[in-house]
Design an enzyme around this catalytic site. Sequence first.
Site, PDB file in Angstrom:
ATOM      1  CG  PHE B 236      47.809  34.523  45.298  1.00  0.00           C
ATOM      2  CD1 PHE B 236      47.968  35.584  44.415  1.00  0.00           C
ATOM      3  CD2 PHE B 236      48.618  34.462  46.418  1.00  0.00           C
ATOM      4  CE1 PHE B 236      48.924  36.561  44.642  1.00  0.00           C
ATOM      5  CE2 PHE B 236      49.571  35.443  46.655  1.00  0.00           C
ATOM      6  CZ  PHE B 236      49.729  36.489  45.773  1.00  0.00           C
ATOM      7  CB  ILE B 461      42.699  39.826  46.835  1.00  0.00           C
ATOM      8  CG1 ILE B 461      42.535  39.648  45.312  1.00  0.00           C
ATOM      9  CG2 ILE B 461      41.418  39.426  47.530  1.00  0.00           C
ATOM     10  CD1 ILE B 461      42.342  38.198  44.888  1.00  0.00           C
ATOM     11  CB  THR B 463      43.654  42.322  41.858  1.00  0.00           C
ATOM     12  OG1 THR B 463      42.535  42.580  42.703  1.00  0.00           O
ATOM     13  CG2 THR B 463      44.018  40.865  41.997  1.00  0.00           C
ATOM     14  CB  ILE B 622      44.050  47.029  29.381  1.00  0.00           C
ATOM     15  CG1 ILE B 622      44.314  45.842  28.439  1.00  0.00           C
ATOM     16  CG2 ILE B 622      44.910  46.950  30.636  1.00  0.00           C
ATOM     17  CD1 ILE B 622      43.845  44.497  28.943  1.00  0.00           C
ATOM     18  CE  LYS B 694      36.980  39.063  25.623  1.00  0.00           C
ATOM     19  NZ  LYS B 694      37.776  38.321  24.618  1.00  0.00           N
ATOM     20  CD  GLU B 698      41.478  33.539  38.112  1.00  0.00           C
ATOM     21  OE1 GLU B 698      40.351  34.011  38.175  1.00  0.00           O
ATOM     22  OE2 GLU B 698      41.809  32.505  38.688  1.00  0.00           O
TER      23      GLU B 698
END
Lengths: 338, 732
Positions: B236, B461, B463, B622, B694, B698
């Site tokens: 994070f 990480i 993600t 996405i 994009k 976060e």
Amino acid sequence: MNNFQYSRASEVADALRLLDADPGAKLIAGGTNLIDLMKENVERPSRLIDISRLPLRDIEETADGGLRIGALVPNSDLAYHPLIEQRYPLLASAILAGASAQLRNMASVGGNLMQRTRCAYFYDTTTPCNKRSPGMGCSALDGLNRNHAILGTSTSCIATNPSDMSVALAALGALVHIAGRTGKRTIALTDFHRLPDDKPHLDTNLGSGEIITAIELPPQRFARNYRYLKIRDRLSYAFALVSVAAAVELEGNAISEARLALGGVAHKPWRTPEAEAALRGQAATPDHFGRAADLLLQGATARSHNGFKIELARRAVVRALIQATSTTPQSQARKKIA
Amino acid sequence: MNAYVGTPTSRVDGRAKVTGAAKYAGEFSAEGLVHGFVVEATIPRGRIVRLDTSEALKVAGVLDVLTHANRPSLADKDEAWKDEVAPEGSPFRPLYDDLIKFNGQPIALVVAEEWETAKFAATLVRIDYEQDGFATDLEAGRGSAREMDKPHKPRGDAKAALAAATLRHEADYLVPTEHHNPMELYATTTVWEGDGKLTVYDKTQGVQNVQKFLCGVFDKKPEEIRVLSPYVGGAFGSGLRPQYQVVLATLAALALKRSVRVVLTRRQMYGLGYRPMTIEHVALGAGPDGTLDAVSHEAIAVTSRYEDFSRNDTGWAEQLYKSPNSHSSHKLIDLDVSTPCDMRAPGAASGVCALECAMDELAVALKLDPVELRLKCYSDRDQSEGLPYTSKQLRECYARGAEAFGWARRNPAPRSMRDGKELVGWGMATGVWEALQMPVAVRIVLTANGHAEVSCAASDIGTGTYTIVAQVAADALGLPIENISVRLADSTLPQAPVEGGSWMAASSAHAVLGAAEDIRQELARLAKAIPGSPLANDAADVLLIDGMIASEGKNGAAVSIADVMRHSKLERIEKEKLNQFAEDKSHARNTHSAVFAEVKVDEELGVIRVTRVVSAVAAGRILNTKTGRSQIMGSVVWGIGMALHEETVMDHRFGRIMNANIAEYHIPVNADIHDIDVIFVDEPDSRINRMGIKGLGEIGIVGVPAAIANAVYHATGKRIRRFPITLDKLLD
Ligand SMILES: Cc1cc2nc3c(=O)[nH]c(=O)nc-3n(C[C@H](O)[C@H](O)[C@H](O)COP(=O)(O)OP(=O)(O)OC[C@H]3O[C@@H](n4cnc5c(N)ncnc54)[C@H](O)[C@@H]3O)c2cc1C
Ligand code: SF4
């Protein structure tokens, strides 16, 4: 963590002998509190006496209609035991309000009674704390004391007892059975934990060579009108800011018997005869509940950050009594407070 | 072809993770591995006057105790200690000298055969300090704040406009210090390979960053140190900079010429970076119709005495709300603490939280619906640069979010909605983040059996980088995803920056696309060169699809990749490519969201439950709707924590964190989480990059705490500006 010896006791007499032989020894049951404290170097026992295999795991009916619960019964087993669920649901509900499922599986009844305060200074050996090191001073008095006690405090210590189970046991009038070198004794749970006065290093009245063997629940069960209400900073897995064990017996709308104990507010579960007396014979109304709450909280004092607890406790007592008298107890699985 | 991109593809590393096959930094072993345990300073500022390790060294199994006095050599220039993302200043150097700069600073490393032995011996190290005066309290130090240089230029005259505005709202919002608390503890296993060569398994968000850093710190040649971090159990932002345990494990390996593992304790992790406590002062001036005249945002944040860490807390109104006058400033206060660091949506999570609470307060003052106010002030341009956006579907986010939430049924009056003993509150807020892209290279090795290995030094990480890289490669190469294997997080692999800033999805995807394109061209060339091949003499371009090289021409001729490679006597085709993005300063690039939250607050007891959250996100294409949704859901959960639970508590008399554990540092538990609805708003963007990506890492947290705070206000009529909103703040 320090180096220590390890012994396993197979009988209570064994454990007592080992305790006697080594004044630095500590009993270990589930280890969920003791090991944490050892990791932080707060507890530095010279020897661990493992009592987890002692034959103290039974839940038996007593001659007078109560229950006797062995000191090593795991918290989960106790909460889900049919006799507890049916006869003493207040106790089941308090236990399930505490810790997490995993911890409750490990934690024992005796260990739960003996668990130490969560005061952050007590846990941190770099800060002064009278409970950890008598005479060093109390960092919480003028420090971070949002979680600290509002009742029965002293200038030496304002720590709270964190146990949920003990609050219900106090309300139910439980007894603690103790074995020691010189024999057995029994004391009321309300006399088991101490107030800090000038000896905050002593949490309880258990002697250094003694061991808890069982707790006993009296015949009076409060299985109908009860409520354990725990207020905390998140909806589960947090210690109580304030908790209330409320139990009443009703004749019509009149209260014939009442029990009221607070957790998270003092060095021990907080119960006063005055508050309960004020409810007896009264109609079950919020006004009467408020008066009882005021009596229970008489003498409450706040430090810099915990003043909110006084009003919170008052409101929580009223709410718990409303819930108890309206027979709408809730399971701990549903966190919504009705 | 898009067989995988845009679908809810399951994580390709999921099985390895849930079966324990995935190995983390502290799980690698080596022959003769020994263990280091850190001894930390217990004062915030001063000097070590005596450090007695004799008792520790007597413990059987203890090999050495490394301190500033006996350690091997470490670089003495700041430059060597500056990693890729180091802020201005002089980076912290563990075991460098006798100075204490923060409580919890590592001051010795006990190395022993067993971890338990090292941990025990660590308690026997005796330290005497000479204490200096210190300060750790941001609020007490407010007067000594100093201004930082920030890109946002003032526009107009905000001060005058504020003074003249019909309606003014001005307040301080306080975001406390927060720690990342990733589940995986920080750990490094440094394997001594002989001859001074080291293989370092480290928990990090950037292996090449750590590799370069270690080479600098230990004066090593690049080929002498290899850094790997195949799996990361959450970071994070805390793993963007090399953390001190990697220095200590490597130092010990060099000192002992043995493999060494160092795992930090949870408490020790509170001595790493954190989200800095920040006072956000926001002032808004508006006309009676709800148009803004002025926005002023001042952030006052903590930093250490040795580095200036700051992010963009301010300036977000430039993106969101039209105002002719604006002013922002960022100030720092130097305290005796470790340097803060990035934490999910650094700057924005705190700054937008304040801005969005302030907008809500303004809406109340104007008697305007909060969504309507935001639409009134909606900005189609990034005002600081005067640029349009590559795409901005924020209006659609408001509309879709409001509809899914049922916002139209909201009674605007505070305390007007109830459910039994609970007051019901509905609040909303806007989220905004940057859409960044960085240089990333990828190597693809296509083998004749129709399998491709894609490799890159980037980290995953948690993600989902492994998964999206595999998806993009599978589509670009026309292969089933099972035929793609992905290797990441090894410093010897093609270049990648740290994984952060939400830039890795766009950056890595385009690198994959570039390398796959080279492979396609190579295959086309080969196929056309094979005499008698159906593609011979076909002038049309080719597509890779279903394991075939297919002509785009009318006849639709195709040959299998395997056949072409076999014919060409090629076992493998290898292409490495650095992504390339067109230089384009003509447009602003951002992601946006609209967050709607419902809270139920027990009127008497103050207990808050967040019963519903709808997050509508516009973030370009996405790549994976499943991992993407998880990103946003996780962010919302974290946002709930930011609103209600998270706070690192320090006792300023000791300069010491008093809740350095995850029992007392509260994050939400299951019981705190109810319905979370994630909506991805369509946002085609052909300008930002080829695939229109994009990034999502976060944006999901930004705005959530404000939406909840605004809902709490709507429920209770109480405006809490000090986070977290704990129940005591609602009792009076
Ligand atoms: C993260 C976390 C959250 C928690 N949350 C809660 C909560 O919300 N509510 C709550 O009530 N509790 C909570 N707990 C505490 C938990 O209930 C106690 O740790 C547990 O009950 C202790 O039991 P144990 O058997 O593990 O005790 P141990 O750790 O084995 O022992 C604790 C102490 O009791 C002594 N002891 C044990 N048995 C006996 C005996 N028979 N006679 C005499 N002395 C004895 C030991 O010597 C030791 O000093 C939490 C704990 C953790 C770690
Ligand atoms: S309140 Fe008690 S336990 Fe806490 S610091 Fe003071 S003496 Fe120690």
